[in-house]
Scaffold this active site. Structure first.
Site: not given
Ligand SMILES: *Cc1c(COP(=O)(O)O)cnc(C)c1O
Length: 414
Positions: A201
């Site tokens: 991210k």
């Molecule tokens: C990455 C992501 C999540 C979840 O995050 P994690 O930290 O990997 O559990 C939720 N929603 C979206 C749209 C994502 O891209």
């Protein structure tokens, strides 16, 4: 402008780039952060709402214009926590976009509710608010708006719908760190905003997540929920009061190490996003006169836009009949590796829910099922951090492919 057509590298022509462009490294590594991590380690204050965690959640909430930030273990638990503290559970329906990462829908399953998938808009690839209206039933309790890749969901329209039907609006901002809609940070519009800090991210600490909210009572519940019932502002072990009755609390804590990494990255976020916005503008200008290809349009009132990626769709004119696989092969031969989108949740290989556990509203979801899957690629955000020279080169490659659609059409038939 007369376009000089060059032979595709796939057909023996000279590639735009001699070597395949390497995706810029992610996450960013920084020596100063490594030193601070050492300090945290030596301090022994690693968890239990440590000073680093408190500092980060405060700074992150302020950045997005929200009153409270509750730091957690990841961006899936944050969604589950958001639904739980809103009292959503068995027998309830929650509207989610058909196109998103699975976690958005899995969180709804975790609380025992039913996800109702709604198609996304062809321009922003975010949930279509007109279609949301049609998906509402007496069982609907909430809408999860996802700000997807490089676009924001229509927060104003969704807020109106939520208010009219007495629904909770939850924002999944896992792709939108630092983004602002009409000057106000994402995650501060809905009842709760959820972010992920997972490895890939835009703010990344390996794992981690946060919930933002302006509601004091919800903030208290979220904190209890993630910290096995402890109230905010009580020392570990010093609670005089238990959690609200019936709130089945977890250990969804993160640690001071993640918070330390994130605090340093947060200081760079504004600059990073500025560069991403500049790169997208550069690419948009470069492709403005190229018929057949378009980039994901930004949220209507986004400024600045946050980016987890930028979607590029080849869905007009002659290039629209060339398979995505062949476009990817042609792009790779020119030096640009292109990858696809998530596709609709209910077709994802990891989504194993039987069909009576979810509902697809207004089938078929043409954009999620077709446009996103067959016609669209994603340029992940680290590419947007590349030199403008590289961005320009990507534009050259895309233009070269689109203007050679006739050649590709012959290969397509073989
Ligand atoms: C990455 C992501 C999540 C979840 O995050 P994690 O930290 O990997 O559990 C939720 N929603 C979206 C749209 C994502 O891209």
């Amino acid at each position: 402008m007369v376009q000089l057509k060059k032979t595709l590298a796939l057909c023996g022509g000279v590639p735009v780039c001699k070597e395949i462009l390497a995706s810029p490294k992610w996450p960013p590594i920084n020596e100063a952060t490594a030193d601070r991590l050492r300090d945290v380690y030596l301090s022994g204050m690693w968890s239990f709402n440590s000073p680093a965690e408190q500092a980060f959640q405060k700074a992150f909430a302020e950045y997005h214009g929200a009153k409270h930030g509750i730091f957690m273990s990841n961006g899936t638990t944050t969604l589950e926590a958001a639904l739980t503290v809103c009292g959503i559970g068995n027998g309830d329906e929650v509207i989610v976009p058909a196109l998103t990462w699975m976690a958005t829908a899995m969180a709804v399953h975790y609380v025992g509710a039913t996800p109702v998938f709604v198609d996304v808009e062809p321009t922003t690839f975010c949930i279509d608010s007109e279609k949301v209206k049609a998906a509402i039933t007496p069982k609907t309790r909430a809408i999860i708006a996802v700000h997807l890749y490089g676009s924001m969901a229509d927060l104003e329209a969704l807020q109106l719908i939520a208010a009219k039907h007495d629904l909770e609006l939850i924002e999944d901002c896992a792709h939108m760190h630092g983004g602002k809609w009409n000057g106000k940070g994402v995650g501060s519009w809905g009842k709760i905003g959820s972010f992920s800090f997972q490895q890939s991210k835009t703010l990344s600490s390996g794992e981690g997540g946060i919930c933002l909210t302006n509601d004091d009572e919800i903030a208290e519940k979220l904190f209890c929920y993630k910290h096995i019932g402890y109230r905010r502002d009580t020392a570990q072990g010093g609670s005089q009061q238990g959690p609200p009755e019936g709130l089945c609390c977890h250990n969804y804590r993160s640690t001071a190490f993640e918070a330390t990494i994130l605090l340093d990255q947060l200081a760079e976020l504004e600059k990073r996003i500025e560069k991403y916005n500049e790169s997208v503008l550069c690419l948009a200008n470069r492709l403005a006169g190229v018929d057949g290809v378009r980039i994901q349009s930004p949220g209507r009132l986004a400024s600045p836009q946050g980016y987890y990626g930028l979607l590029i769709a080849f869905d007009k004119g002659p290039i629209a009949s060339i398979s995505k696989k062949l476009i990817a092969e042609a792009a790779a031969a020119e030096g640009l590796p292109l990858v696809g989108t998530y596709g609709p949740v209910y077709k994802h290989i990891l989504y194993n829910m039987p069909s009576d556990k979810y509902r697809i509203a207004g089938e078929p979801c043409t954009v999620a099922d077709f446009t996103a899957v067959e016609r669209t690629f994603c340029l992940y955000h680290q590419w947007l951090g590349a030199d403008n020279k590289i961005i320009d080169m990507m534009g050259n490659i895309i233009e070269k492919i689109v203007t050679n659609a006739d050649t590709l059409a012959m290969l397509n038939r073989k």
